[in-house]
Write a protein that holds these residues in place. Structure first.
Motif, PDB file in Angstrom:
ATOM      1  N   PHE A   1      20.760  31.014 -32.704  1.00  0.00           N
ATOM      2  CA  PHE A   1      20.388  29.691 -33.215  1.00  0.00           C
ATOM      3  C   PHE A   1      21.303  29.277 -34.376  1.00  0.00           C
ATOM      4  CE2 PHE A   1      17.921  27.090 -36.222  1.00  0.00           C
ATOM      5  CZ  PHE A   1      17.674  25.994 -35.409  1.00  0.00           C
TER       6      PHE A   1
ATOM      7  N   PHE B   1      24.768  28.420 -33.106  1.00  0.00           N
ATOM      8  CA  PHE B   1      24.752  27.126 -32.416  1.00  0.00           C
ATOM      9  C   PHE B   1      24.773  25.992 -33.437  1.00  0.00           C
ATOM     10  CE2 PHE B   1      23.191  23.648 -29.849  1.00  0.00           C
ATOM     11  CZ  PHE B   1      23.679  23.918 -28.587  1.00  0.00           C
ATOM     12  N   ARG B   2      24.025  26.189 -34.508  1.00  0.00           N
ATOM     13  CA  ARG B   2      23.957  25.175 -35.570  1.00  0.00           C
ATOM     14  C   ARG B   2      25.282  25.064 -36.315  1.00  0.00           C
ATOM     15  NH1 ARG B   2      19.363  22.879 -38.182  1.00  0.00           N
ATOM     16  NH2 ARG B   2      20.026  22.272 -40.259  1.00  0.00           N
TER      17      ARG B   2
ATOM     18  N   PRO C   1      28.348  22.537 -34.306  1.00  0.00           N
ATOM     19  CA  PRO C   1      27.602  21.443 -33.689  1.00  0.00           C
ATOM     20  C   PRO C   1      28.363  20.647 -32.621  1.00  0.00           C
ATOM     21  CG  PRO C   1      28.210  20.879 -35.938  1.00  0.00           C
ATOM     22  CD  PRO C   1      28.588  22.303 -35.727  1.00  0.00           C
ATOM     23  N   PHE C   2      29.698  20.587 -32.701  1.00  0.00           N
ATOM     24  CA  PHE C   2      30.420  19.770 -31.712  1.00  0.00           C
ATOM     25  C   PHE C   2      31.487  20.579 -30.973  1.00  0.00           C
ATOM     26  CE2 PHE C   2      28.662  16.786 -34.742  1.00  0.00           C
ATOM     27  CZ  PHE C   2      28.000  15.922 -33.874  1.00  0.00           C
TER      28      PHE C   2
ATOM     29  N   SER D   1      23.092  21.953 -19.457  1.00  0.00           N
ATOM     30  CA  SER D   1      22.933  20.538 -19.066  1.00  0.00           C
ATOM     31  C   SER D   1      22.961  19.639 -20.298  1.00  0.00           C
ATOM     32  CB  SER D   1      21.652  20.339 -18.262  1.00  0.00           C
ATOM     33  OG  SER D   1      20.525  20.682 -19.027  1.00  0.00           O
ATOM     34  N   LEU D   2      22.529  20.173 -21.431  1.00  0.00           N
ATOM     35  CA  LEU D   2      22.576  19.385 -22.670  1.00  0.00           C
ATOM     36  C   LEU D   2      23.974  19.386 -23.282  1.00  0.00           C
ATOM     37  CD1 LEU D   2      19.391  19.983 -24.816  1.00  0.00           C
ATOM     38  CD2 LEU D   2      20.319  17.835 -24.013  1.00  0.00           C
TER      39      LEU D   2
ATOM     40  N   ARG E   1      26.329  17.345 -21.367  1.00  0.00           N
ATOM     41  CA  ARG E   1      25.959  15.927 -21.338  1.00  0.00           C
ATOM     42  C   ARG E   1      26.251  15.250 -22.667  1.00  0.00           C
ATOM     43  NH1 ARG E   1      25.843  13.598 -17.097  1.00  0.00           N
ATOM     44  NH2 ARG E   1      24.789  14.571 -15.388  1.00  0.00           N
ATOM     45  N   ALA E   2      26.393  16.056 -23.734  1.00  0.00           N
ATOM     46  CA  ALA E   2      26.512  15.498 -25.090  1.00  0.00           C
ATOM     47  C   ALA E   2      27.721  14.600 -25.208  1.00  0.00           C
ATOM     48  CB  ALA E   2      26.596  16.607 -26.108  1.00  0.00           C
TER      49      ALA E   2
ATOM     50  N   PHE F   1      27.958   8.285 -30.206  1.00  0.00           N
ATOM     51  CA  PHE F   1      27.147   8.554 -31.399  1.00  0.00           C
ATOM     52  C   PHE F   1      26.268   7.333 -31.670  1.00  0.00           C
ATOM     53  CE2 PHE F   1      30.497  11.627 -31.895  1.00  0.00           C
ATOM     54  CZ  PHE F   1      29.857  12.709 -32.454  1.00  0.00           C
TER      55      PHE F   1
ATOM     56  N   SER G   1      26.664   9.974 -38.399  1.00  0.00           N
ATOM     57  CA  SER G   1      26.804  11.108 -37.480  1.00  0.00           C
ATOM     58  C   SER G   1      28.241  11.217 -36.972  1.00  0.00           C
ATOM     59  CB  SER G   1      25.813  11.004 -36.320  1.00  0.00           C
ATOM     60  OG  SER G   1      25.971   9.786 -35.649  1.00  0.00           O
TER      61      SER G   1
ATOM     62  N   ALA H   1      30.443  14.491 -37.794  1.00  0.00           N
ATOM     63  CA  ALA H   1      31.028  15.257 -36.683  1.00  0.00           C
ATOM     64  C   ALA H   1      32.510  15.513 -36.934  1.00  0.00           C
ATOM     65  CB  ALA H   1      30.838  14.505 -35.373  1.00  0.00           C
TER      66      ALA H   1
ATOM     67  N   ALA I   1      32.894  18.140 -39.507  1.00  0.00           N
ATOM     68  CA  ALA I   1      32.514  19.476 -39.021  1.00  0.00           C
ATOM     69  C   ALA I   1      33.625  20.136 -38.197  1.00  0.00           C
ATOM     70  CB  ALA I   1      31.248  19.375 -38.186  1.00  0.00           C
TER      71      ALA I   1
ATOM     72  N   PHE J   1      38.545  15.777 -20.435  1.00  0.00           N
ATOM     73  CA  PHE J   1      38.418  15.343 -19.059  1.00  0.00           C
ATOM     74  C   PHE J   1      38.948  13.927 -18.962  1.00  0.00           C
ATOM     75  CE2 PHE J   1      34.460  14.376 -21.178  1.00  0.00           C
ATOM     76  CZ  PHE J   1      34.262  13.055 -20.868  1.00  0.00           C
TER      77      PHE J   1
ATOM     78  N   PHE K   1      22.001  11.959 -21.703  1.00  0.00           N
ATOM     79  CA  PHE K   1      21.754  12.963 -22.746  1.00  0.00           C
ATOM     80  C   PHE K   1      20.305  12.924 -23.223  1.00  0.00           C
ATOM     81  CE2 PHE K   1      21.561  14.358 -27.164  1.00  0.00           C
ATOM     82  CZ  PHE K   1      22.082  15.633 -27.045  1.00  0.00           C
TER      83      PHE K   1
ATOM     84  N   THR L   1      17.867  14.059 -20.497  1.00  0.00           N
ATOM     85  CA  THR L   1      17.973  15.502 -20.290  1.00  0.00           C
ATOM     86  C   THR L   1      17.286  16.245 -21.431  1.00  0.00           C
ATOM     87  OG1 THR L   1      20.061  15.244 -19.118  1.00  0.00           O
ATOM     88  CG2 THR L   1      19.603  17.412 -19.977  1.00  0.00           C
ATOM     89  N   LYS L   2      17.484  15.746 -22.640  1.00  0.00           N
ATOM     90  CA  LYS L   2      16.892  16.392 -23.814  1.00  0.00           C
ATOM     91  C   LYS L   2      15.359  16.331 -23.747  1.00  0.00           C
ATOM     92  CE  LYS L   2      17.379  16.594 -28.828  1.00  0.00           C
ATOM     93  NZ  LYS L   2      18.260  16.358 -29.932  1.00  0.00           N
TER      94      LYS L   2
ATOM     95  N   ILE M   1      18.066  20.808 -31.818  1.00  0.00           N
ATOM     96  CA  ILE M   1      19.204  20.527 -32.712  1.00  0.00           C
ATOM     97  C   ILE M   1      20.449  20.048 -31.953  1.00  0.00           C
ATOM     98  CG2 ILE M   1      18.454  22.146 -34.515  1.00  0.00           C
ATOM     99  CD1 ILE M   1      20.750  24.024 -33.523  1.00  0.00           C
ATOM    100  N   ALA M   2      20.382  20.072 -30.618  1.00  0.00           N
ATOM    101  CA  ALA M   2      21.549  19.624 -29.839  1.00  0.00           C
ATOM    102  C   ALA M   2      21.812  18.143 -30.141  1.00  0.00           C
ATOM    103  CB  ALA M   2      21.281  19.818 -28.348  1.00  0.00           C
ATOM    104  N   LYS M   3      23.072  17.844 -30.423  1.00  0.00           N
ATOM    105  CA  LYS M   3      23.434  16.481 -30.797  1.00  0.00           C
ATOM    106  C   LYS M   3      24.269  15.808 -29.720  1.00  0.00           C
ATOM    107  CE  LYS M   3      23.492  17.515 -35.723  1.00  0.00           C
ATOM    108  NZ  LYS M   3      24.334  17.822 -36.878  1.00  0.00           N
ATOM    109  N   GLY M   4      23.990  14.528 -29.552  1.00  0.00           N
ATOM    110  CA  GLY M   4      24.792  13.765 -28.614  1.00  0.00           C
ATOM    111  C   GLY M   4      26.112  13.374 -29.268  1.00  0.00           C
ATOM    112  N   GLY M   5      27.047  12.936 -28.469  1.00  0.00           N
ATOM    113  CA  GLY M   5      28.314  12.481 -29.023  1.00  0.00           C
ATOM    114  C   GLY M   5      29.408  13.528 -28.850  1.00  0.00           C
ATOM    115  N   GLN M   6      30.623  12.989 -28.691  1.00  0.00           N
ATOM    116  CA  GLN M   6      31.796  13.865 -28.561  1.00  0.00           C
ATOM    117  C   GLN M   6      32.879  13.356 -29.483  1.00  0.00           C
ATOM    118  OE1 GLN M   6      33.167  14.355 -24.467  1.00  0.00           O
ATOM    119  NE2 GLN M   6      31.163  13.661 -23.780  1.00  0.00           N
TER     120      GLN M   6
END
Lengths: 86, 296
Positions: free
Chosen positions: A22, A25-26, A29-30, A81-82, A85-86, B136, B141, B145, B148, B216, B236, B239-240, B289-294
């Motif tokens: 955990f 993973f934190r 984040p990207f 899948s998450l 998909r992000a 995002f 955010s 990102a 980070a 991609f 996203f 799915t979450k 905690i999974a975040k969307g965005g690339q």
């Protein structure tokens, strides 16, 4: 419950794996590559833990191994899948 | 009555399900895995049958991205970058190019590098850099990102840059309604060099891009304006939500199963419910905690 306390070190090791997974993973984040790696490593550790734990208790069977593999795979499919998909 | 019995059979350990809730039998879990696969395949297919899917509902102001960028720079002892409309126009052109040619990369499929957009707008740079982000929901955010990620952070906090341009472009990438954020940094020749003969100004500049291999390249080349039909679903977010409901439910079922079996003192061959609960709990935490965005 008594059995749980007799296996406290087994569960403690598993808990440490989960905390590490955990936290890692934190920490990334990207970073998809790292996140995928963390999830694969954690699921593999979980399956190995299950096999070793039951082998020590001499109650390891194919159905037990399959159960851990299926739950480990479920975790992988959900996280993949998450992440993808992000 | 039959429905109640089936419900109990599904969620509570008893003789009919071999003293293990049917929902957590290996076969049921395998079925769930297949269902998740099918859902994901469905999300891939939707754009190809004319249904638009939403990347993220975004509310990103370019000014706020610049303000947050400068906030980070000041916090790191750097001078703020100033907005140059030429860079914003260049970023806008880059965003439009990404949507028109349907790619998510620093270099377009036909080999056009970001620096071409600088030159097209007449921005003669000595240093230039690009950060990209997509999907995002807010400016903070996006900037977080970039901070980070080491390469993006190096770009954002480079003392070499004096100016900035931001474009927020919304459109359709491979059937997904997407918000792209293009951040261009630059320093003009004249900003760092003493006046020199014109002939020397054509020396190839040092460039500090955030260039990586494209993760991609998307195939479709449609834009939002060309599409019709309602936006149906966010891959996203959906799915979450589905993952959360699914894994939380399984965790609760495992917990109830463990409680009943422990109280009844039933011995059964199988995995340890507490280990499964711990593993699924960790998955829930990761999903949360999974975040969307690339970023790119």
């Amino acid at each position: 419950m008594r059995k749980f306390f007799s296996d406290i070190f087994h569960y403690l090791s598993l808990f440490i794996v989960f905390i590490l997974a955990f936290s890692s993973f934190r920490f990334f984040p990207f970073d998809r590559f790292m996140q995928v790696g963390i999830c694969v490593a954690t699921s593999a550790s979980y399956i190995v833990w299950g096999i070793v734990h039951h082998a020590i208790h001499r109650d390891l069977s194919l159905s037990v191994i399959l159960e851990y593999i299926v739950i480990g795979s479920l975790g992988l499919v959900v996280t993949f899948s998450l992440i993808l998909r992000a | 009555m039959r429905a109640v019995r089936f419900f109990i059979h599904l969620f509570s350990p008893q003789e009919s399900n071999n003293h293990k809730a049917r929902a957590i039998h290996t076969s049921s879990l395998t079925f769930l895995i297949l269902a998740i696969f099918l859902y994901q395949i469905g999300l891939e297919i939707l754009p190809h049958v004319g249904v638009r899917v939403l990347g993220y509902a975004a509310n990103i102001s370019p000014d706020e991205v610049i303000r947050l960028t400068n906030e980070k720079r000041l916090a790191n002892g750097l001078s703020p970058v100033t907005l140059n409309p030429l860079l914003s126009q260049a970023a806008q052109a880059k965003g439009a190019d990404m949507l028109n040619k349907d790619y998510w990369a620093h270099v377009s499929p036909d080999g056009i590098e970001p620096w071409k957009f600088f030159k097209d707008e007449g921005y003669s740079y000595h240093y230039a850099g690009e950060n990209l982000a997509r999907d995002f929901s807010n400016p903070a955010s996006v900037v977080d990102a970039w901070i980070a990620s080491k390469s993006h952070r190096d770009n954002l906090l480079s003392p070499k840059y004096k100016e900035i341009g931001i474009a927020v472009v919304e459109g359709d990438l491979s059937g997904v309604d997407t918000t792209l954020v293009i951040q261009f940094f630059g320093t003009k020749f004249e900003a760092i060099l003493p006046p020199k003969p014109v002939s020397q100004l054509n020396v190839e500049p040092a460039i500090l891009p955030t260039i990586k291999e494209p993760s991609f390249i998307l195939k479709s080349s449609t834009t939002l304006a060309k599409e019709s039909g309602p936006v149906l679903i966010s891959p996203f977010t959906s799915t979450k939500k589905i993952s959360l409901v699914l894994i939380l439910s399984l965790t609760v079922i495992f917990f109830i199963d463990w409680l009943i079996v422990t109280r009844k003192g039933v011995y059964r061959v199988g995995g340890k419910p507490l280990a499964h609960i711990g593993f699924l709990g960790m998955i829930v935490a990761i999903v949360l905690i999974a975040k969307g965005g690339q970023i790119l």
